[in-house]
Scaffold this motif. Structure first.
Motif, mmCIF file in Angstrom:
data_model
loop_
_atom_site.group_PDB
_atom_site.id
_atom_site.type_symbol
_atom_site.label_atom_id
_atom_site.label_comp_id
_atom_site.label_asym_id
_atom_site.label_seq_id
_atom_site.Cartn_x
_atom_site.Cartn_y
_atom_site.Cartn_z
ATOM 1 N N GLY B 259 0.810 -1.217 0.000
ATOM 2 C CA GLY B 259 0.000 0.000 0.000
ATOM 3 C C GLY B 259 0.843 1.267 0.000
ATOM 4 N N VAL B 260 2.105 1.147 0.435
ATOM 5 C CA VAL B 260 3.003 2.308 0.460
ATOM 6 C C VAL B 260 4.092 2.172 -0.603
ATOM 7 C CG1 VAL B 260 4.696 3.577 1.852
ATOM 8 C CG2 VAL B 260 2.567 2.783 2.902
ATOM 9 N N PHE B 261 4.660 0.964 -0.736
ATOM 10 C CA PHE B 261 5.811 0.779 -1.621
ATOM 11 C C PHE B 261 5.489 -0.002 -2.894
ATOM 12 C CE2 PHE B 261 7.603 1.503 2.595
ATOM 13 C CZ PHE B 261 8.616 2.411 2.328
ATOM 14 N N GLY B 262 4.226 -0.449 -3.047
ATOM 15 C CA GLY B 262 3.877 -1.315 -4.176
ATOM 16 C C GLY B 262 3.915 -0.604 -5.524
ATOM 17 N N ASP B 263 4.026 -1.398 -6.553
ATOM 18 C CA ASP B 263 4.053 -0.894 -7.926
ATOM 19 C C ASP B 263 2.614 -0.849 -8.454
ATOM 20 O OD1 ASP B 263 4.197 -0.564 -10.669
ATOM 21 O OD2 ASP B 263 5.984 -1.822 -10.876
ATOM 22 N N LYS B 269 -3.544 -0.243 -7.895
ATOM 23 C CA LYS B 269 -3.921 0.948 -7.105
ATOM 24 C C LYS B 269 -2.833 2.011 -7.251
ATOM 25 C CE LYS B 269 -7.150 -0.424 -3.821
ATOM 26 N NZ LYS B 269 -7.788 0.327 -2.765
ATOM 27 N N PRO B 270 -3.187 3.296 -7.135
ATOM 28 C CA PRO B 270 -2.170 4.341 -7.261
ATOM 29 C C PRO B 270 -1.044 4.163 -6.230
ATOM 30 C CG PRO B 270 -4.378 5.294 -7.198
ATOM 31 C CD PRO B 270 -4.520 3.848 -6.853
ATOM 32 N N ALA B 271 0.177 4.587 -6.590
ATOM 33 C CA ALA B 271 1.320 4.471 -5.683
ATOM 34 C C ALA B 271 1.065 5.260 -4.398
ATOM 35 C CB ALA B 271 2.575 4.977 -6.380
ATOM 36 N N ARG B 367 3.312 -12.241 -2.200
ATOM 37 C CA ARG B 367 2.692 -11.624 -3.366
ATOM 38 C C ARG B 367 3.164 -10.189 -3.587
ATOM 39 N NH1 ARG B 367 -2.157 -8.862 -1.165
ATOM 40 N NH2 ARG B 367 -1.687 -8.832 1.033
ATOM 41 N N ALA B 368 3.006 -9.753 -4.833
ATOM 42 C CA ALA B 368 3.381 -8.395 -5.218
ATOM 43 C C ALA B 368 2.152 -7.593 -5.614
ATOM 44 C CB ALA B 368 4.360 -8.445 -6.391
#
Lengths: 369, 369
Positions: B259-263, B269-271, B367-368
């Motif tokens: 939720g904070v560092f995901g692509d 979802k937006p960065a 998961r990513a």
């Protein structure tokens, strides 16, 4: 009133008072159990339980009482557990629907007290919390309504085998939930899509909304659930519907009249609230259909304006009344009530049950709040 | 991989594929039935059914699959109807929760597509309807979520006697619903009340949110429901929890990191979306606890600012990483995963079941998206 009817009326009053007591006790003990489970999660969850308990403690218990007399009319034993539990489920369902309905309609009050989202908005403001109070209020009320909706089903399942999978009672309960949500959607859809849809079909569309959002849910299904739990056959359920469906339509039309012409001191809602919300009720559909062009255009422009003042509300009321829509709606209420009570007179049930249903029906269509 | 494990893995893959097929068929036929009932109310209600079907057709089926292997681990027959129906109920419940969660969090997308309230807002805009499109979108999504929540319970009741009143499976289903709603409330409460509450207890509060909003709901209860439906005893249910509760906590911590560092390309979802929403996750609580005064204050100021741009998101990410909170969260995920898989190794179930649970567990924490 002849002797038999006087006796029936006294019997109804006593039995109904005892049912109400049992219902209140059931609701209290159900919510107490849930509260202690929730306290195990966090003391903060008390706020949700307080909101639900506050809302559930009010109300006329129309749905629970119809369920009870539906049960009795189908031969169910007086003051049995099943209709008490089913009544609790119906009242919890009604509370869940009201919580979400008040968010949707932006209603600040309910039964003369702040609505649930307003409670949470006020809690936020009072606590000096961060970010947006209104947004927090809406979010918390969405979750409180979800919790209450889950509770209503849990209470219904607690009825036991008579409400088990595949039973007629369960089937009606499921239909009731789905239909009222569909009906509420049609209601908000009409607010936004109504102006660009055929005006001549507006009265028919308003009729569909009344039927699903209210009549089936408020009267037909509660009576049917009670009957089905006691093993009513199809013929009895149909005879119940012949009474309860027109009654429910009259009930909702009365609600529509109160939503525009009601006295805030008795309705617990601001005067003309339905106009500000842009509700395209039967009353409004009839007015738009019969008012002259300029008056109809003025009504159309005013609908859904959240900032309508009392003078403007008064002006729109005049348009509706002058177009004959108030009178036409009152006539329709009268006709539907006549249809309902004629069906009730034909209903083959114990005189006590008929007397009870008649009193509930009269109160539903003649109420001022 | 030794021969027994290789055989188990192949067996898992085939059985799981067949379960998935049965689950998809069950969901389709359930929703088709509901759609035809709703069509009887009005063709306009199709929009609600489309929104539900669209959402339900996506997702990893984690909860349904855990339910299935929980059933199998407790001796339930392969590909029996009960876990198929219970799986459909779990997936419908998850969809209902997501619909309301996305309104609450103002999330515009879900699984790379518009969220349900955005769908209805777009429908309003496209149709040129009156009044406010956003408000209509939220209202319609509240009702769609309510309908989906009712469906989930209807699907669960359709499991039959194993899910009847008073059964352990029903008890866990009820607990799951109430706990996740309570957990979601604690989550939004922390967003607004967190800044004015004790910072030293913030990590503990974040732990409570993780447990109720996610771990119990996403892993512990689905596995337990499957087990309970197959007649698992208390000892087995406890052994399931020893695996699934830490697994679920690791799963949610992974979600917090994403939720904070995901692509955005993999999360859909937006960065940095969690930062804009002001989510006070474990990651954020740890950062606020360990960052120096100026950095903590900057993070505190940025949380919940819906207009954070990518540079500002990058700056807050740096603060969280520099404070060691990202590393500490990854360590915590590793520790919880170790705890979960150690408990799984001790679990006295068929090797096929253990292999299946291990694969699901690994996917959940690595998961990513």
């Amino acid at each position: 009133m002849n002797e038999q009817r006087a006796g029936a009326a006294a019997g109804v009053e006593e039995e109904q008072a005892r049912y109400r007591e049992a219902l209140e006790a059931e609701l209290r003990s159900f919510l107490d159990r849930q509260r202690s489970v929730m306290a195990g999660v966090s003391a903060d969850v008390d706020a949700l339980m307080d909101a639900i308990s506050g809302l559930v403690s009010g109300g006329k218990r129309l749905r629970a009482l119809l369920g009870y007399w539906g049960w009795r009319g189908a031969g169910g034993a007086a003051l049995a557990e099943e209709p008490v539990r089913a009544g609790a489920a119906l009242e919890l369902f009604q509370s869940a629907a009201l919580i979400h309905d008040d968010i949707i309609d932006r209603s600040a009050t309910r039964r003369g007290a702040p609505s649930v989202h307003e409670r949470f908005t006020a809690l936020h403001a009072r606590s000096g919390w961060a970010l947006d109070a209104t947004r927090f209020g809406h979010a918390a009320a969405i979750l409180t309504g979800d919790l209450c909706l889950s509770f209503s089903e849990e209470a219904f399942t607690a009825v036991g085998p008579a409400a088990g999978v595949g039973t007629p009672g369960r089937r009606i309960f499921n239909t009731m939930r789905a239909e009222v949500m569909a009906g509420q959607y049609l209601d908000i859809l009409e607010e936004v899509a109504g102006p660009s849809r055929s005006r001549t079909e507006a009265v028919a569309r308003a009729g569909t909304v009344i039927r699903y959002k209210s009549a089936k849910y408020s009267t037909e299904h509660p009576l049917g659930i009670g009957g089905a739990l006691a093993g009513a056959d199809e013929a009895l359920l149909e005879a119940y519907s012949a009474f309860s469906l027109p009654l429910g339509e009259a009930f909702q039309l009365r609600d529509d009249v109160l939503g525009v012409f009601g006295d805030p001191r008795t309705t617990g809602k601001p005067a003309g609230d339905d106009l500000r919300e842009g509700k395209r009720t039967m009353l409004v559909a009839l007015a738009l259909d019969t008012a002259d062009g300029a008056a109809a255009a003025e009504l159309e422009r005013g609908l859904g304006r959240g900032d309508l003042d009392l003078d403007e509300v008064g002006r729109l009321r005049d348009i509706i009344a002058s177009a004959g829509a108030l009178e036409a709606t009152e006539r329709l209420i009268g006709r539907l009530a006549d249809e309902a009570f004629a069906a009730l007179a034909r209903l083959d049930v114990d005189p006590v049950v008929r007397t009870a249903l008649e009193a509930l029906g009269r109160a539903a269509v003649q109420r001022a709040s």
